[in-house]
Design a protein around this motif. Structure first.
Motif, PDB file in Angstrom:
ATOM      1  N   VAL A 119      72.457 -42.566 -17.759  1.00  0.00           N
ATOM      2  CA  VAL A 119      71.944 -41.796 -18.660  1.00  0.00           C
ATOM      3  C   VAL A 119      72.685 -41.088 -19.695  1.00  0.00           C
ATOM      4  O   VAL A 119      74.012 -41.067 -19.421  1.00  0.00           O
ATOM      5  CB  VAL A 119      70.879 -40.470 -18.119  1.00  0.00           C
ATOM      6  N   ARG A 120      72.425 -40.516 -20.838  1.00  0.00           N
ATOM      7  CA  ARG A 120      73.318 -39.777 -21.706  1.00  0.00           C
ATOM      8  C   ARG A 120      73.748 -38.411 -21.135  1.00  0.00           C
ATOM      9  O   ARG A 120      73.151 -37.877 -20.555  1.00  0.00           O
ATOM     10  CB  ARG A 120      72.506 -39.764 -23.151  1.00  0.00           C
ATOM     11  N   PHE A 121      75.023 -38.041 -21.641  1.00  0.00           N
ATOM     12  CA  PHE A 121      75.530 -36.936 -20.941  1.00  0.00           C
ATOM     13  C   PHE A 121      74.582 -35.734 -21.525  1.00  0.00           C
ATOM     14  O   PHE A 121      74.298 -34.840 -20.700  1.00  0.00           O
ATOM     15  CB  PHE A 121      76.955 -36.824 -22.023  1.00  0.00           C
ATOM     16  N   ILE A 122      74.076 -35.549 -22.747  1.00  0.00           N
ATOM     17  CA  ILE A 122      73.355 -34.564 -23.061  1.00  0.00           C
ATOM     18  C   ILE A 122      72.049 -34.481 -22.291  1.00  0.00           C
ATOM     19  O   ILE A 122      71.428 -33.356 -22.215  1.00  0.00           O
ATOM     20  CB  ILE A 122      73.043 -34.281 -24.637  1.00  0.00           C
ATOM     21  N   GLU A 123      71.400 -35.539 -21.825  1.00  0.00           N
ATOM     22  CA  GLU A 123      70.110 -35.425 -21.035  1.00  0.00           C
ATOM     23  C   GLU A 123      70.303 -34.754 -19.481  1.00  0.00           C
ATOM     24  O   GLU A 123      69.351 -34.244 -19.089  1.00  0.00           O
ATOM     25  CB  GLU A 123      69.650 -36.964 -20.487  1.00  0.00           C
ATOM     26  N   VAL A 124      71.723 -34.716 -19.240  1.00  0.00           N
ATOM     27  CA  VAL A 124      71.730 -34.106 -17.768  1.00  0.00           C
ATOM     28  C   VAL A 124      72.410 -32.765 -17.883  1.00  0.00           C
ATOM     29  O   VAL A 124      72.649 -31.975 -17.151  1.00  0.00           O
ATOM     30  CB  VAL A 124      72.462 -34.952 -16.869  1.00  0.00           C
ATOM     31  N   MET A 125      72.972 -32.388 -19.272  1.00  0.00           N
ATOM     32  CA  MET A 125      73.745 -31.285 -19.459  1.00  0.00           C
ATOM     33  C   MET A 125      73.093 -30.180 -19.029  1.00  0.00           C
ATOM     34  O   MET A 125      73.575 -29.222 -18.550  1.00  0.00           O
ATOM     35  CB  MET A 125      74.279 -31.137 -20.814  1.00  0.00           C
ATOM     36  N   PHE A 126      71.745 -29.610 -19.491  1.00  0.00           N
ATOM     37  CA  PHE A 126      70.883 -28.763 -19.011  1.00  0.00           C
ATOM     38  C   PHE A 126      70.990 -28.440 -17.427  1.00  0.00           C
ATOM     39  O   PHE A 126      71.194 -27.430 -16.912  1.00  0.00           O
ATOM     40  CB  PHE A 126      69.483 -28.781 -19.577  1.00  0.00           C
ATOM     41  N   PHE A 127      70.485 -29.574 -16.587  1.00  0.00           N
ATOM     42  CA  PHE A 127      70.358 -29.486 -15.302  1.00  0.00           C
ATOM     43  C   PHE A 127      71.637 -28.988 -14.531  1.00  0.00           C
ATOM     44  O   PHE A 127      71.535 -28.402 -13.787  1.00  0.00           O
ATOM     45  CB  PHE A 127      69.636 -30.740 -14.849  1.00  0.00           C
ATOM     46  N   THR A 128      72.832 -29.776 -15.190  1.00  0.00           N
ATOM     47  CA  THR A 128      74.024 -29.569 -14.307  1.00  0.00           C
ATOM     48  C   THR A 128      74.385 -28.278 -14.714  1.00  0.00           C
ATOM     49  O   THR A 128      74.859 -27.280 -13.964  1.00  0.00           O
ATOM     50  CB  THR A 128      75.207 -30.353 -14.597  1.00  0.00           C
ATOM     51  N   GLY A 129      73.834 -27.711 -15.954  1.00  0.00           N
ATOM     52  CA  GLY A 129      74.435 -26.244 -16.349  1.00  0.00           C
ATOM     53  C   GLY A 129      73.580 -25.335 -15.401  1.00  0.00           C
ATOM     54  O   GLY A 129      74.117 -24.200 -15.127  1.00  0.00           O
ATOM     55  N   VAL A 130      72.365 -25.595 -15.332  1.00  0.00           N
ATOM     56  CA  VAL A 130      71.637 -24.485 -14.281  1.00  0.00           C
ATOM     57  C   VAL A 130      72.471 -24.559 -13.079  1.00  0.00           C
ATOM     58  O   VAL A 130      72.411 -23.253 -12.461  1.00  0.00           O
ATOM     59  CB  VAL A 130      70.101 -25.246 -14.063  1.00  0.00           C
ATOM     60  N   ALA A 131      72.718 -25.973 -12.478  1.00  0.00           N
ATOM     61  CA  ALA A 131      73.142 -25.761 -11.050  1.00  0.00           C
ATOM     62  C   ALA A 131      74.693 -24.987 -10.989  1.00  0.00           C
ATOM     63  O   ALA A 131      74.834 -24.211 -10.313  1.00  0.00           O
ATOM     64  CB  ALA A 131      73.551 -27.167 -10.656  1.00  0.00           C
ATOM     65  N   PHE A 132      75.410 -25.266 -12.142  1.00  0.00           N
ATOM     66  CA  PHE A 132      76.824 -24.453 -12.070  1.00  0.00           C
ATOM     67  C   PHE A 132      76.797 -22.716 -11.959  1.00  0.00           C
ATOM     68  O   PHE A 132      77.147 -22.364 -11.651  1.00  0.00           O
ATOM     69  CB  PHE A 132      77.528 -24.985 -13.324  1.00  0.00           C
ATOM     70  N   THR A 133      75.752 -22.722 -13.161  1.00  0.00           N
ATOM     71  CA  THR A 133      75.270 -21.042 -13.249  1.00  0.00           C
ATOM     72  C   THR A 133      74.802 -20.366 -12.166  1.00  0.00           C
ATOM     73  O   THR A 133      75.524 -19.555 -11.678  1.00  0.00           O
ATOM     74  CB  THR A 133      74.315 -20.865 -14.510  1.00  0.00           C
ATOM     75  N   LEU A 134      73.910 -21.035 -11.587  1.00  0.00           N
ATOM     76  CA  LEU A 134      73.188 -20.718 -10.039  1.00  0.00           C
ATOM     77  C   LEU A 134      74.457 -20.559  -8.958  1.00  0.00           C
ATOM     78  O   LEU A 134      74.516 -19.472  -8.411  1.00  0.00           O
ATOM     79  CB  LEU A 134      71.947 -21.281  -9.795  1.00  0.00           C
ATOM     80  N   GLY A 135      75.117 -21.592  -9.090  1.00  0.00           N
ATOM     81  CA  GLY A 135      76.077 -21.554  -7.829  1.00  0.00           C
ATOM     82  C   GLY A 135      77.212 -20.658  -8.073  1.00  0.00           C
ATOM     83  O   GLY A 135      77.640 -19.930  -7.287  1.00  0.00           O
ATOM     84  N   THR A 136      77.834 -20.500  -9.338  1.00  0.00           N
ATOM     85  CA  THR A 136      78.605 -19.191  -9.808  1.00  0.00           C
ATOM     86  C   THR A 136      77.956 -18.174  -9.448  1.00  0.00           C
ATOM     87  O   THR A 136      78.741 -17.149  -8.941  1.00  0.00           O
ATOM     88  CB  THR A 136      79.198 -19.476 -11.115  1.00  0.00           C
ATOM     89  N   PHE A 137      77.006 -17.985  -9.761  1.00  0.00           N
ATOM     90  CA  PHE A 137      76.194 -16.538  -9.809  1.00  0.00           C
ATOM     91  C   PHE A 137      76.137 -16.205  -8.033  1.00  0.00           C
ATOM     92  O   PHE A 137      76.451 -14.912  -7.654  1.00  0.00           O
ATOM     93  CB  PHE A 137      74.674 -16.415 -10.335  1.00  0.00           C
ATOM     94  N   TYR A 138      75.732 -17.369  -7.194  1.00  0.00           N
ATOM     95  CA  TYR A 138      75.539 -17.116  -5.964  1.00  0.00           C
ATOM     96  C   TYR A 138      76.797 -16.721  -5.212  1.00  0.00           C
ATOM     97  O   TYR A 138      76.974 -15.763  -4.449  1.00  0.00           O
ATOM     98  CB  TYR A 138      74.992 -18.060  -5.397  1.00  0.00           C
TER      99      TYR A 138
END
Length: 112
Positions: free
Chosen positions: A29-48
């Protein structure tokens, strides 16, 4: 903001972009199609992992207290919003903008 923090933010972005690119290649898939979902994962992981205390800490403290009979002092919930969290949050927000543009049709779907 100190130069050290800016350097850490840039390194975190490079890592996040590289991992997102790899995920996009894996799923074709395109980079921008998964950017939101990986951003959520990175942000929540970093917060945790940058916070201390909280529900999991209380759970483990309770388990140790039950097994040993020694009551431990509970740690209060603290969040350390460092440069890696800021980088992840910015990556998530940029991904959110692209995701909204994709969903609304402003960025057209990928041609096969």
């Amino acid at each position: 903001m100190p130069r050290k923090h800016i350097l850490i933010i840039i390194i975190a972005w490079i890592v996040e972009i590289s991992l997102t690119y790899w995920v996009a290649k894996m799923f074709s898939v395109r980079f921008i199609e998964v950017m939101f979902f990986t951003g959520v994962a990175f942000t929540l992981g970093t917060f945790y992992f940058s916070s201390s205390g909280g529900a999991m800490s209380r759970f483990y403290t309770s388990q140790v207290s039950a097994q040993t009979g020694i009551i431990h002092e509970r740690e209060r919930f603290k969040v350390k919003l460092g440069p890696v969290f800021i980088a992840s949050l910015l990556f998530f927000l940029i991904g959110l903008v692209f995701f909204i543009l994709l969903v609304t049709g402003i960025i057209p779907p990928q041609k096969v």
